[in-house]
Scaffold this active site. Structure first.
Site, PDB file in Angstrom:
ATOM      1  N   LYS A 127       0.867  -1.187   0.000  1.00 33.37           N
ATOM      2  CA  LYS A 127       0.000   0.000   0.000  1.00 33.37           C
ATOM      3  C   LYS A 127       0.893   1.222   0.000  1.00 33.37           C
ATOM      4  CE  LYS A 127      -4.505   0.538   0.254  1.00 33.37           C
ATOM      5  NZ  LYS A 127      -5.469  -0.491  -0.166  1.00 33.37           N
TER       6      LYS A 127
HETATM    7  N1  GLU Z   1      -7.231  -0.039  -3.296  1.00 34.53           N
HETATM    8  C1  GLU Z   1      -7.934  -1.240  -3.619  1.00 34.53           C
HETATM    9  C2  GLU Z   1      -7.954  -2.178  -2.434  1.00 34.53           C
HETATM   10  O1  GLU Z   1      -7.790  -1.777  -1.305  1.00 34.53           O
HETATM   11  C3  GLU Z   1      -7.415  -1.877  -4.895  1.00 34.53           C
HETATM   12  C4  GLU Z   1      -6.008  -2.370  -4.848  1.00 34.53           C
HETATM   13  C5  GLU Z   1      -5.490  -2.822  -6.201  1.00 34.53           C
HETATM   14  O2  GLU Z   1      -6.238  -2.937  -7.132  1.00 34.53           O
HETATM   15  O3  GLU Z   1      -4.273  -3.048  -6.255  1.00 34.53           O
HETATM   16  O4  GLU Z   1      -8.230  -3.340  -2.571  1.00 34.53           O
END
Ligand code: GLU
Length: 438
Positions: A127
């Protein structure tokens, strides 16, 4: 309803790995470590493996200086955390939010690891975050911050290393700037460095609505398990952004009466159901908030969370359900569109009261599933139709839901515990097979 395992004390590992930060960030990290400790106990993982899985593999903190439009300079803090790479390259969104910090980003990275493993796609978890309020900056300023942040984390990212995607406060335009910044530095176009891109830059059909679509697939599967039909159910959706707005729409398309929705400012309610398509049209056309919608009456955020509905979909930030409100929640089914909306204390209250929570790492996995499909298409310079994407999304969500539900039934544990048992177990197996280097 599934009965939870007995309460247990927070382990010493939790205390050792706690880092100082914002209260919300450290609460998220504490919750993620608590859930891991619970899964490690159920799986019987040894302390060494538990310690490996509790520690982020890499964590980079950067300063992001921004030349404001008025000529002044402001410096923001940015982060990229890769939690675990045992099952593949790091994958996860990028969040722009004034309250995000390294603890929250670390928790979110850990949840991404389990999420990718639960739906069995070959990624580790990551993240990113920048502590800023994008609404306070001009579009050009947001672009400059995005590009500088990207250039600061360049050594970590790439289509085989770490692939970003939209999250809170970012969108497909942000992904276009990241892709461009990375590509300019590489000297050629690299669409696979991000997912959730605009279609013309190699984005996937069906990515924009994927998280919401997955939430509704999970909600309908949970209703089927409970022997209930969508037409007899009501729902409230907290958050009307990329996930909540479309989740409300798809719930209503599925025949569920959506009686209340909210945004960051307020909420609105209509007993016989809101016209979600009209609300979305009005929000797009006029500068109104959800509470100002003519087709409903304004209510407070607390009233929305404690409404007498069947289904509640939190689709905003973490820590929404805690010990102050969990015993007042009247919904019997919670489907987590957001990451980390339920604190461990609230989870225990829900389990004691027989409230079923379809956990974030399963319920909102539709986004990263279609991100995976986008990445596969990018690597092959190929594209699938929207129907093919929907079909693959549904298939992966259905398999993951039924695997989690059967672990929950067989072991007599909650869906959250079962999802963690599946996800953590898969990652531990991969780590064990790879062995320890050196
Ligand atoms: N931000 C989204 C999540 O928390 C998508 C993450 C992604 O597609 O890499 O799942």
């Amino acid at each position: 309803m599934n009965s939870p395992e007995p309460r247990h004390a927070k382990g010493s590992l939790l205390m050792q790995t706690q880092a100082p930060g914002s209260p919300a960030g450290s609460a998220a990290r504490e919750a993620a470590l608590f859930q891991l400790a619970d899964a490690a106990r159920i799986l019987g993982l040894d302390d060494g493996m538990h310690a490996v899985l509790a520690s982020p593999r890499r964590s980079l903190t950067v300063s992001v200086p921004l030349l404001r439009d008025d000529g002044t300079v402001e410096v923001f803090k940015g982060y990229r955390v890769q939690h675990n790479l045992a099952r593949g390259p790091a994958k996860g969104g990028l969040r722009f939010h004034p309250e995000t910090d390294v603890d929250e980003v670390t928790a979110l990275a850990m949840w991404m690891t389990w999420k990718c493993a639960v739906v069995n796609i070959p990624f580790g978890g990551a993240k990113g975050g920048v502590t800023l309020d994008p609404n306070r900056l001009s579009a050009r300023e947001v672009e400059r911050v995005t590009r500088r942040y990207t250039s600061e984390i360049l050594p970590l990212i790439g289509p085989e290393r770490d692939i970003a995607a939209p999250d809170v406060g970012t969108d497909n335009g942000t992904m276009a700037w990241i892709m461009d910044t990375y590509s300019v530095n590489a000297g050629y176009s690299v669409p696979g460095v991000v997912t959730g891109k605009p279609l013309t830059l190699g984005g996937s059909a069906g990515r924009a609505g994927a998280t919401a679509r997955g939430v509704v697939i999970a909600a309908l599967a949970a209703l089927r398990d409970a022997g209930r039909s969508p037409e007899e159910c009501t729902a409230a959706v907290q958050g009307f952004g990329k996930v909540g707005g479309l989740a409300a729409q798809y719930l209503s398309d599925a025949g569920i009466r959506v009686v209340a929705v909210s945004d960051a400012i307020g909420a609105c309610h209509h007993d016989s159901g809101l016209d979600i398509a009209a609300l979305r049209r009005d929000l797009a056309a006029e500068a109104i908030t959800v509470a100002e919608f003519e087709g409903g009456q304004p209510i407070t955020h607390d009233e929305l969370l404690t409404l007498d509905v069947d289904i509640l979909v939190p689709a905003a930030l973490s820590g929404v359900f805690d010990e102050s409100n969990a015993d007042r929640v009247k919904a019997s089914l919670i489907v987590e569109g957001a990451n980390g909306p339920t604190t461990p204390a609230a989870d225990q209250i829900f389990a004691d009261r027989g409230v079923v929570a379809v956990p974030d790492i399963l319920a909102n996995a539709g986004g990263v599933i279609v991100s995976y499909l986008e990445w596969v298409q990018n690597l092959q310079a190929f594209s699938w139709s929207e129907e093919e994407v929907h079909l693959r999304l549904r298939n992966l969500m259905d398999i993951a839901y039924s695997e989690v539900a059967s672990i929950s039934r067989e072991r007599g544990i909650t869906l959250r515990q079962a999802a963690h048992v599946l996800g953590v177990g898969r990652v531990a197996t991969a780590a064990r097979l790879r062995g320890m280097y050196p």
